[in-house]
Structures are given as structure tokens and as C-alpha cells.
Motif scaffolding. Sequence first.
Motif, PDB file in Angstrom:
ATOM      1  N   PRO A  52     -14.394  13.228  16.427  1.00  0.00           N
ATOM      2  CA  PRO A  52     -13.396  12.714  15.467  1.00  0.00           C
ATOM      3  C   PRO A  52     -13.229  13.669  14.290  1.00  0.00           C
ATOM      4  N   ILE A  53     -12.010  13.792  13.839  1.00  0.00           N
ATOM      5  CA  ILE A  53     -11.729  14.639  12.685  1.00  0.00           C
ATOM      6  C   ILE A  53     -12.232  13.935  11.425  1.00  0.00           C
ATOM      7  N   LYS A  54     -12.696  14.697  10.471  1.00  0.00           N
ATOM      8  CA  LYS A  54     -13.173  14.151   9.203  1.00  0.00           C
ATOM      9  C   LYS A  54     -12.006  14.146   8.221  1.00  0.00           C
ATOM     10  N   VAL A  55     -11.836  13.049   7.536  1.00  0.00           N
ATOM     11  CA  VAL A  55     -10.732  12.919   6.592  1.00  0.00           C
ATOM     12  C   VAL A  55     -11.239  12.374   5.266  1.00  0.00           C
ATOM     13  N   PHE A  56     -10.436  12.589   4.244  1.00  0.00           N
ATOM     14  CA  PHE A  56     -10.706  11.969   2.956  1.00  0.00           C
ATOM     15  C   PHE A  56      -9.428  11.285   2.497  1.00  0.00           C
ATOM     16  N   VAL A  57      -9.583  10.257   1.700  1.00  0.00           N
ATOM     17  CA  VAL A  57      -8.472   9.438   1.224  1.00  0.00           C
ATOM     18  C   VAL A  57      -8.521   9.435  -0.296  1.00  0.00           C
ATOM     19  N   VAL A  58      -7.405   9.771  -0.928  1.00  0.00           N
ATOM     20  CA  VAL A  58      -7.320   9.740  -2.380  1.00  0.00           C
ATOM     21  C   VAL A  58      -6.559   8.485  -2.782  1.00  0.00           C
ATOM     22  N   ILE A  59      -7.188   7.680  -3.615  1.00  0.00           N
ATOM     23  CA  ILE A  59      -6.588   6.440  -4.105  1.00  0.00           C
ATOM     24  C   ILE A  59      -6.450   6.553  -5.620  1.00  0.00           C
ATOM     25  N   ARG A  60      -5.301   6.124  -6.104  1.00  0.00           N
ATOM     26  CA  ARG A  60      -4.973   6.256  -7.522  1.00  0.00           C
ATOM     27  C   ARG A  60      -4.700   4.888  -8.128  1.00  0.00           C
ATOM     28  N   ASP A  61      -5.017   4.725  -9.399  1.00  0.00           N
ATOM     29  CA  ASP A  61      -4.694   3.493 -10.116  1.00  0.00           C
ATOM     30  C   ASP A  61      -3.213   3.182  -9.890  1.00  0.00           C
ATOM     31  N   LEU A  62      -2.931   1.983  -9.429  1.00  0.00           N
ATOM     32  CA  LEU A  62      -1.551   1.644  -9.070  1.00  0.00           C
ATOM     33  C   LEU A  62      -0.596   1.678 -10.252  1.00  0.00           C
ATOM     34  N   ARG A  63      -1.096   1.433 -11.431  1.00  0.00           N
ATOM     35  CA  ARG A  63      -0.211   1.511 -12.602  1.00  0.00           C
ATOM     36  C   ARG A  63       0.271   2.952 -12.787  1.00  0.00           C
ATOM     37  N   ASP A  64      -0.649   3.921 -12.659  1.00  0.00           N
ATOM     38  CA  ASP A  64      -0.254   5.331 -12.741  1.00  0.00           C
ATOM     39  C   ASP A  64       0.616   5.721 -11.547  1.00  0.00           C
ATOM     40  N   THR A  65       0.300   5.168 -10.373  1.00  0.00           N
ATOM     41  CA  THR A  65       1.109   5.443  -9.185  1.00  0.00           C
ATOM     42  C   THR A  65       2.552   5.029  -9.420  1.00  0.00           C
ATOM     43  N   LEU A  66       2.759   3.850 -10.007  1.00  0.00           N
ATOM     44  CA  LEU A  66       4.121   3.372 -10.243  1.00  0.00           C
ATOM     45  C   LEU A  66       4.847   4.196 -11.297  1.00  0.00           C
ATOM     46  N   VAL A  67       4.141   4.611 -12.349  1.00  0.00           N
ATOM     47  CA  VAL A  67       4.778   5.474 -13.355  1.00  0.00           C
ATOM     48  C   VAL A  67       5.163   6.811 -12.717  1.00  0.00           C
ATOM     49  N   SER A  68       4.279   7.364 -11.901  1.00  0.00           N
ATOM     50  CA  SER A  68       4.578   8.615 -11.204  1.00  0.00           C
ATOM     51  C   SER A  68       5.767   8.438 -10.259  1.00  0.00           C
ATOM     52  N   LEU A  69       5.783   7.331  -9.519  1.00  0.00           N
ATOM     53  CA  LEU A  69       6.898   7.047  -8.621  1.00  0.00           C
ATOM     54  C   LEU A  69       8.206   6.946  -9.392  1.00  0.00           C
ATOM     55  N   TYR A  70       8.166   6.298 -10.535  1.00  0.00           N
ATOM     56  CA  TYR A  70       9.372   6.167 -11.360  1.00  0.00           C
ATOM     57  C   TYR A  70       9.946   7.548 -11.698  1.00  0.00           C
ATOM     58  N   PHE A  71       9.112   8.422 -12.266  1.00  0.00           N
ATOM     59  CA  PHE A  71       9.610   9.742 -12.675  1.00  0.00           C
ATOM     60  C   PHE A  71       9.989  10.600 -11.474  1.00  0.00           C
ATOM     61  N   SER A  72       9.259  10.462 -10.389  1.00  0.00           N
ATOM     62  CA  SER A  72       9.590  11.218  -9.187  1.00  0.00           C
ATOM     63  C   SER A  72      10.962  10.814  -8.665  1.00  0.00           C
ATOM     64  N   LEU A  73      11.180   9.515  -8.507  1.00  0.00           N
ATOM     65  CA  LEU A  73      12.482   9.058  -8.002  1.00  0.00           C
ATOM     66  C   LEU A  73      13.613   9.374  -8.964  1.00  0.00           C
ATOM     67  N   LYS A  74      13.357   9.228 -10.247  1.00  0.00           N
ATOM     68  CA  LYS A  74      14.414   9.432 -11.234  1.00  0.00           C
ATOM     69  C   LYS A  74      14.770  10.906 -11.393  1.00  0.00           C
ATOM     70  N   VAL A  75      13.756  11.784 -11.349  1.00  0.00           N
ATOM     71  CA  VAL A  75      14.000  13.169 -11.754  1.00  0.00           C
ATOM     72  C   VAL A  75      13.656  14.211 -10.694  1.00  0.00           C
ATOM     73  N   SER A  76      12.401  14.213 -10.227  1.00  0.00           N
ATOM     74  CA  SER A  76      11.920  15.412  -9.546  1.00  0.00           C
ATOM     75  C   SER A  76      11.933  15.366  -8.021  1.00  0.00           C
ATOM     76  N   HIS A  77      12.059  14.203  -7.434  1.00  0.00           N
ATOM     77  CA  HIS A  77      11.990  14.121  -5.971  1.00  0.00           C
ATOM     78  C   HIS A  77      13.286  14.642  -5.342  1.00  0.00           C
ATOM     79  N   ALA A  78      13.134  15.423  -4.281  1.00  0.00           N
ATOM     80  CA  ALA A  78      14.307  15.888  -3.541  1.00  0.00           C
ATOM     81  C   ALA A  78      15.010  14.688  -2.916  1.00  0.00           C
ATOM     82  N   ILE A  79      16.312  14.722  -2.866  1.00  0.00           N
ATOM     83  CA  ILE A  79      17.088  13.641  -2.270  1.00  0.00           C
ATOM     84  C   ILE A  79      17.024  13.817  -0.751  1.00  0.00           C
ATOM     85  N   ILE A  80      16.068  13.138  -0.130  1.00  0.00           N
ATOM     86  CA  ILE A  80      15.811  13.320   1.294  1.00  0.00           C
ATOM     87  C   ILE A  80      16.285  12.148   2.143  1.00  0.00           C
ATOM     88  N   SER A  81      16.760  11.091   1.477  1.00  0.00           N
ATOM     89  CA  SER A  81      17.228   9.929   2.233  1.00  0.00           C
ATOM     90  C   SER A  81      18.186   9.132   1.365  1.00  0.00           C
TER      91      SER A  81
END
Length: 179
Positions: free
Chosen positions: A12-41
Motif C-alpha cells: 500500500p502507498i503511504k499517504v498523509f492528510v492535511v486538515i485545516r480549521d474549517l473557519r480558515d478553510t471557509l475564509v480561504s475558499l471565499y477569497f479563492s472563489l472571489k479573486v484568485s481561483h481560475a474559472i474552471i467551471s
Amino acid sequence: QNWRNFVERKLPIKVFVVIRDLRDTLVSLYFSLKVSHAIISDAVAEGHRKLNELDFEDGFLHLCENNNGKEMDVQAHIQRSWLPVCQRGEALLVRYEDMIADELGWFEKIGDFCELGIQRAQLHEIVQRNSFLNRTGRHPGEEDVASHYRKGISGDWKNYFTDRIKIKIDRTSDDTTTP
């Protein structure tokens, strides 16, 4: 070694999982969608359009209301889905907040867990070369909302959560802020 174990030895391949505080995740998602994310869909395009029509508070609340008002639940479910895998030892759980506080230490743990077989000096050079400062030319905490690497810190949600947002998050989170 991880690749060799997986490809040649069929282990089996070895993997690691990064989990982030959901409040920070949502703030990051907000700015990503609003400003920096490429329009891919169409969904990203619609999120970009809608968030740019609204002020921060209304836009953030709109984002939280995605998926029938369950955006935090959706994000929490994604993170929680990895916990049993990590608890069984099949993946290494890494909290984003811990990782950015001790990048070298955590990347050493990741390298050891995944059996990368990389020399410490080489790993340190790779981590340094890819640090927030070297990738952005800014120190963590120096914000550039147009960059996908916006700020590089944890706990930034505290700078954005208004009383109205806190009430919404408290009402819908059901303790989903940390998995």
C-alpha cells in the motif's frame, strides 16, 4: 522508497492528510472563489460573479449557505472522512496549523512516514525553497488578496468573522470547526 513499495512490491502507498480549521478553510475558499481561483467551471464562474456583487459579510454568508446551507457540513464531512483512515494508521494526519508552525519538523515526519528516503539536508532545502516567503516574496501575514497564496497564516478567520457571521457559523457548525 514509497514509489518502489507501491509499484514494484505492490505494498500500500503511504499517504498523509492535511486538515485545516474549517473557519480558515471557509475564509480561504471565499477569497479563492472571489479573486484568485481560475474559472474552471460554471460553478466557479457563478461563485466568482456572486461574491463580487456582494460585500464581504453578505458574500461570506452566501458562501456558507451553498449546498442548501450546509457548506460547513460539506467541508467538515470531507475532512472527517479521512479520520478513520488516519486512526487506523493508513495515513498520517497533519493539522495545517501545526505544519506551518513547524514546517521542517512536519515535513521530516511526512518524509519518514511515507518512506521517501530523502536526506535531511535535501528535504530542508526543498522546504526552504518552497516556503511562503520564497514562493510569494512576502512574509506570512502580509496579505495579497489577488494571490492564491493570500496570507500564509492560521487563525485569520478571527479578522473576518463579524458578529453576524459568528452567529451563522455557531448555528450551523455543530462543532465542525475542528474535526
